[in-house]
Motif scaffolding. Structure first.
Motif, PDB file in Angstrom:
ATOM      1  N   ASP A 270     -23.600   3.510  41.642  1.00 32.83           N
ATOM      2  CA  ASP A 270     -24.386   4.034  42.760  1.00 32.83           C
ATOM      3  C   ASP A 270     -25.650   3.215  42.945  1.00 32.83           C
ATOM      4  O   ASP A 270     -26.295   2.818  41.974  1.00 32.83           O
ATOM      5  N   ARG A 271     -26.012   3.010  44.199  1.00 35.80           N
ATOM      6  CA  ARG A 271     -27.298   2.400  44.542  1.00 35.80           C
ATOM      7  C   ARG A 271     -28.044   3.389  45.406  1.00 35.80           C
ATOM      8  O   ARG A 271     -27.577   3.760  46.476  1.00 35.80           O
ATOM      9  N   VAL A 280     -32.858   2.191  42.958  1.00 40.73           N
ATOM     10  CA  VAL A 280     -32.278   2.084  41.625  1.00 40.73           C
ATOM     11  C   VAL A 280     -30.774   1.911  41.732  1.00 40.73           C
ATOM     12  O   VAL A 280     -30.149   2.281  42.730  1.00 40.73           O
ATOM     13  N   ARG A 281     -30.231   1.342  40.673  1.00 37.12           N
ATOM     14  CA  ARG A 281     -28.785   1.255  40.503  1.00 37.12           C
ATOM     15  C   ARG A 281     -28.403   2.141  39.329  1.00 37.12           C
ATOM     16  O   ARG A 281     -29.014   2.071  38.261  1.00 37.12           O
ATOM     17  N   ARG A 301     -31.192   1.271  36.387  1.00 38.10           N
ATOM     18  CA  ARG A 301     -32.032   0.082  36.506  1.00 38.10           C
ATOM     19  C   ARG A 301     -32.704   0.075  37.863  1.00 38.10           C
ATOM     20  O   ARG A 301     -32.086   0.423  38.868  1.00 38.10           O
ATOM     21  N   VAL A 302     -33.956  -0.332  37.881  1.00 37.72           N
ATOM     22  CA  VAL A 302     -34.675  -0.471  39.152  1.00 37.72           C
ATOM     23  C   VAL A 302     -34.249  -1.773  39.803  1.00 37.72           C
ATOM     24  O   VAL A 302     -34.197  -2.825  39.153  1.00 37.72           O
ATOM     25  N   LEU A 303     -33.923  -1.708  41.101  1.00 37.56           N
ATOM     26  CA  LEU A 303     -33.480  -2.886  41.842  1.00 37.56           C
ATOM     27  C   LEU A 303     -34.673  -3.650  42.393  1.00 37.56           C
ATOM     28  O   LEU A 303     -35.712  -3.074  42.726  1.00 37.56           O
ATOM     29  N   ASP A 306     -34.274  -8.065  46.563  1.00 35.64           N
ATOM     30  CA  ASP A 306     -33.134  -8.869  47.011  1.00 35.64           C
ATOM     31  C   ASP A 306     -31.831  -8.091  46.950  1.00 35.64           C
ATOM     32  O   ASP A 306     -30.805  -8.547  47.449  1.00 35.64           O
ATOM     33  N   HIS A 307     -31.827  -6.901  46.306  1.00 37.52           N
ATOM     34  CA  HIS A 307     -30.595  -6.120  46.174  1.00 37.52           C
ATOM     35  C   HIS A 307     -30.865  -4.671  46.583  1.00 37.52           C
ATOM     36  O   HIS A 307     -30.865  -3.772  45.754  1.00 37.52           O
ATOM     37  N   PRO A 308     -31.144  -4.448  47.860  1.00 43.31           N
ATOM     38  CA  PRO A 308     -31.420  -3.074  48.283  1.00 43.31           C
ATOM     39  C   PRO A 308     -30.165  -2.218  48.213  1.00 43.31           C
ATOM     40  O   PRO A 308     -29.062  -2.715  48.363  1.00 43.31           O
TER      41      PRO A 308
END
Length: 593
Positions: A270-271, A280-281, A301-303, A306-308
């Motif tokens: 999940d994002r 977060v991921r 993990r906090v994104l 560059d990876h929204p």
């Protein structure tokens, strides 16, 4: 300090003065004994006789008995040389097991009904090593004249609570009893040590569902330095990295998301965007044991920018454009709600038929209407009830096929409630799902024995979480609903009322919250709504579903507590209940007043 035997006359005199004078100083009486005597007197315990209540509905195959049995057998061997007995009771002070070291002590205890099935609650038997433990929550030793009831004063007893290692709740009491002349302070040490061993057995014997959750959490946590969060039905585990990564509000929202995800696929990535705006991921795994779901373990993990997360653009968290009326639940902040909103918006922009799954009252149709107004500010939403489709499926199909496109959205409500013939007729008239039907959406409850054949019409689906899994959204929902129910009025909830709203599980979801606020407004139409203005059920979070008779009893208790300002002694008197009985019912119903 004199020996207990030397204090018998002073204890006897103090007890007589208490009974005659109602509230003497009780000098020389241990504090825990004095408190128990006063409770016994207030409950109307007869000081001259043992009230022998008897129960037949004992759970003799319980986990408590299974875990206590070997400890009791070992303890019985340790005291075999002394005239004593070991007893186990449940959390209602009813005897489950008794082991006697000799027949003499056994016959003496039989005469005072200290046997399987008989109850030794303090409100019926007075001060003793079982009921007093349950009332005080601590280990006690009661010797001779410290008993409130005269026939028990020839005995000494030491009891220790046995607590569930997960909930901290007292599951039962372990007791050692003997004649008062055979009493020794070692009895209390023995019973405490044995109760601790039983609690250890309970920990090792935890059910397979919880065991599976603990094991996976431990394995994932041991792999590295990632933040790990495990959410079960009754437990939340977070390692140090998790506790330092996110603030309390974001952690709470993430816990809600994982609880909602417990019914989803076993392993997903999940994002999400949390309420603070932190992306977060979450790599999550659903833990199962047999046919039961134990919970979800997520690595967080906090994104970076560059990876929204998918669906995290500002359009998914913007307030929705106003349309035909206020919609209090259009834009939530919980990750699961945002993810559902993103799916719905993508489908409506592409004119793809979409079905929104969720519990009744959770805001499914409101979400569809709000997103449609965002996509088509001048458009309109037509709600089609399941009863209308059931009555004339062919006519409804013709209307859907003739309806205007783009600016008009028809929402078929509760399609899971349609009978198979009605659903099949509607499906056939709409082309059997061979081609998309524009301007169409639906709502349905998740799960069910047989999915509706009408689902073939829809190309996209989104799941909205129930209100109990959206605690972060509750304050904003309350403000919005109050604004709708009482426009132009200054009205709000005080801190205690808001605490009840956040604590209650809301089985009827947003619809029930709206009804509760409407009821409170009838009591207090302006100003600050207090906890006592909310319906009585808001003050109760029972562990199991209640029967109508239980609901009536719960409501009566909450009403009495509110009327007495939370004074449990006064409430018990008003209800005609013993104080200890009221305490047990408060715990049973999860009442907070």
């Amino acid at each position: 300090m004199p020996e207990r035997s030397d204090r018998t006359p002073s204890l006897t005199g103090a007890r007589v003065h208490l009974i005659e004078d109602a509230d003497p100083a009780l000098r020389g009486v241990p504090d825990h004994v004095a408190a128990s005597w006063r409770r016994s007197l207030s409950c109307g315990v007869d000081p001259r006789a043992v009230a022998h209540s008897y129960s037949t509905d004992l759970d003799l195959g319980s986990r408590l008995i299974r875990c206590a049995q070997p400890v009791i057998e070992q303890l019985a061997e340790e005291i075999a040389g002394a005239p004593m007995c070991v007893a186990l009771t449940d959390d209602r002070a009813r005897l489950l097991i008794r082991r006697d070291s000799d027949s003499c002590i056994g016959r003496a205890l039989d005469r005072v009904y200290f046997a399987r099935g008989f109850g030794y609650a303090e409100d019926t038997v007075g001060t003793n090593g079982v009921g007093t433990v349950l009332e005080s929550g601590t280990s006690v030793q009661i010797v001779g004249a410290e008993h409130f009831v005269e026939p028990l004063q020839v005995f000494a007893c030491a009891g220790a609570p046995i607590r569930d290692p997960f909930t901290g709740r007292i599951d039962g009491v372990l007791d050692i009893s003997c004649r008062s002349e055979d009493s020794t302070p070692l009895m209390l040490s023995l019973v405490r040590s044995a109760a601790a061993r039983i609690e250890r057995n309970l920990l090792l014997d935890r059910d397979r569902v919880q065991q599976a959750l603990f094991e996976l959490y431990s394995r994932v946590d041991a792999r590295g330095h990632d933040a790990v969060l495990a959410v079960g039905r009754r437990v939340v585990l977070a390692n140090t990295a998790m506790q330092t990564l996110l603030g309390p509000a974001d952690r709470g929202a993430l816990e809600d998301h994982l609880r909602f995800a417990m019914s989803g696929p076993a392993g997903l990535d999940d994002r999400l965007v949390l309420p603070s705006g932190t992306p977060v991921r979450v790599r999550r795994s659903t833990v199962s044991a047999g046919g039961d779901v134990a919970g979800v373990v997520g690595v967080v993990r906090v994104l970076d920018d560059d990876h929204p997360p998918a669906g995290s653009a500002t359009r998914t968290s913007r307030p929705l454009a106003s349309g035909s009326g206020p919609a209090p639940d259009e834009a939530g902040t919980s990750p699961a709600w945002r993810a559902a909103a993103a799916i719905v918006e993508e489908a409506l922009r592409a004119d793809v038929p979409v079905v929104v799954l969720g519990e009744p009252g959770s805001g499914r149709a409101t979400l569809l209407a709000g997103i449609h107004r965002r996509v088509h500010p001048a458009g309109r939403v037509v709600l089609v009830a399941a009863e209308e489709v059931e009555a004339a499926p062919a006519a409804v199909a013709e209307r859907l096929l003739r309806a205007g496109r783009g600016a008009e959205l028809h929402v078929l409500r509760d399609v899971d409630r349609l009978s198979p013939p009605a659903a099949q007729t509607l499906l056939d008239r709409l082309g059997g799902g061979a081609r998309p039907v524009e301007g169409l959406a639906a709502t349905a409850a998740p799960g069910g024995a047989a999915p509706s054949p009408l689902l073939a019409v829809f190309a996209a689906s989104a799941s909205v979480p129930p209100l109990r899994h959206r605690s972060a959204d509750a304050p904003a929902l309350v403000r919005s609903l109050l604004g709708e129910l009482a426009p132009q009025r200054r009205i709000r909830l005080d801190d205690e009322a808001m605490r009840l709203v956040l604590r209650y599980r809301w089985p009827g979801n947003v619809r029930q919250l709206r009804e509760a606020l409407a009821a409170a407004l009838r009591v207090r139409p302006v100003g600050c709504i207090r906890a006592q203005d909310l319906p009585t059920y808001c003050s109760s979070v029972p562990r199991t579903a209640l029967r109508p008779v239980d609901e009536a009893e719960r409501d009566a208790i909450v009403t009495a507590l509110r009327a007495t300002g939370g004074n449990r002694v006064a409430a018990a008197a008003e209800l005609g209940l013993a104080r200890s009985t009221l305490y047990r019912k408060i715990r049973h119903y999860g009442i907070s007043v």
